[in-house]
Design an enzyme around this catalytic site. Structure first.
Site, short mmCIF file in Angstrom:
data_model
loop_
_atom_site.label_atom_id
_atom_site.label_comp_id
_atom_site.label_asym_id
_atom_site.label_seq_id
_atom_site.Cartn_x
_atom_site.Cartn_y
_atom_site.Cartn_z
N TYR A 1 0.84 -1.19 0.00
CA TYR A 1 0.00 0.00 0.00
C TYR A 1 0.89 1.25 0.00
O TYR A 1 1.26 1.78 1.04
CB TYR A 1 -0.93 0.01 1.21
CG TYR A 1 -1.81 -1.21 1.34
CD1 TYR A 1 -2.05 -2.05 0.25
CD2 TYR A 1 -2.40 -1.54 2.55
CE1 TYR A 1 -2.85 -3.17 0.36
CE2 TYR A 1 -3.20 -2.66 2.68
CZ TYR A 1 -3.43 -3.48 1.59
OH TYR A 1 -4.21 -4.60 1.71
N PRO B 1 -15.25 -5.74 2.30
CA PRO B 1 -16.39 -6.28 3.04
C PRO B 1 -17.69 -5.57 2.76
O PRO B 1 -18.76 -6.13 3.00
CB PRO B 1 -15.96 -6.10 4.50
CG PRO B 1 -15.06 -4.90 4.47
CD PRO B 1 -14.30 -5.03 3.18
N THR C 1 -21.72 -1.44 -3.86
CA THR C 1 -22.84 -1.82 -4.73
C THR C 1 -24.04 -2.33 -3.96
O THR C 1 -25.08 -2.61 -4.54
CB THR C 1 -22.41 -2.91 -5.71
OG1 THR C 1 -22.03 -4.09 -4.97
CG2 THR C 1 -21.23 -2.45 -6.54
#
Length: 280
Positions: free
Chosen positions: A57, A204, A209
């Site tokens: 990251y 999670p 959506t």
């Protein structure tokens, strides 16, 4: 339905089950960096005791930012990081890096960036297909025995790979993609349940959506909650070994995510959501 609020990773390290995924905290300006520091600090203020990061990251930048924001760390805060991937200038921009010497170097680098003497939960970001699994996990086991690592986890593995790994070293956690609408790794979750291994689902919240699904929206309306809170509450109810790690760069979204702790599903609501996932 009342879900447990805490879990003991590795059987002894207690954290609150709803964590924070720091992946998105990779600012490219000083102003954005300051905002990301505020988000990290707010997560801890809200009671988060598990923060997930990785070398990948921002190629160390995310770990640096967390140290800037939170060091010296609260006694109950677990920062879990991941190794096993190196940056490249070709292809996808990364490569597997599971050679024992490289893993040792990556752990030393992470310790420096995070300003730690020991990483309490170190996860192997990907199994390196070019390196025998016992060599990769043996290197992490040696680092654990030396005191640089407390517990060892895996990421993106199958149930068979988890079983093989557990013949080499104790595995405390698995981090796979999983949510109400994406249950491909249900067999891995079941294996984690059987072994008492923490399961940290990434993505999670169903990648934003969930609100488009009528059943999720209906349950959210019944509970005066948001669709994201509903799918996170479903995860917390679905299995006691699930430790969701939703991530965001927004204080409002962070507070929304943490608010899912207060959302309690009835058995009927849980069952309706469970059935909705079958048609995802």
């Amino acid at each position: 339905m009342t879900a447990p609020t805490t879990f003991r990773i590795g059987g002894d390290l207690e954290v609150r089950r709803l964590g924070f995924g720091a992946m998105h905290l990779r600012p490219d300006t000083a102003e954005a960096r300051a905002a990301c520091v505020v988000v990290a600090r707010r997560a801890v203020e809200l009671g988060v005791t598990l923060i997930d990061t990785a070398h990948m990251y921002g190629w160390g930048a995310n770990e640096d930012l967390l140290a800037e924001a939170l060091h010296p760390y609260p006694a109950d805060l677990l920062i879990a990081t991941k190794v096993g991937i190196r940056r490249t200038t070709s292809g996808e921009g990364w490569r597997h890096a599971g050679e024992p010497a490289d893993l040792r170097a990556q752990v030393d680098e992470a310790l420096l960036r995070l300003r730690l003497d020991r990483i309490e939960l170190l996860q192997l970001h990907r199994l390196d297909p070019a390196v025998p699994l016992p060599d990769q996990l043996g290197a992490l086991r040696d680092l654990r025995d030396e005191g640089k690592v407390g517990r060892i986890g895996l990421s993106e593995v199958t149930a068979a790979e988890l079983a093989e790994a557990r013949t080499v070293v104790d595995i405390a956690s698995v981090q796979n993609r999983y949510n109400l609408l994406d249950r491909e790794h249900e067999p891995v979750l079941k294996a984690c349940e059987a072994a008492g291994v923490a399961f940290l689902p990434w993505r999670p919240g169903a990648a934003g959506t969930s609100g488009a699904r009528s059943e999720i929206a209906a349950v959210a309306k019944e509970l005066d909650a948001t669709p994201t809170q509903v799918v996170l509450a479903w995860l917390l109810t679905h299995s006691p070994v699930i430790l969701p790690i939703p991530g965001t760069t927004s204080i409002a979204h962070l507070e929304e995510n943490v608010g899912s702790n207060a959302v309690s599903l009835t058995q009927d609501q849980y069952d309706r959501l469970d059935r909705a996932s079958e048609s995802a």
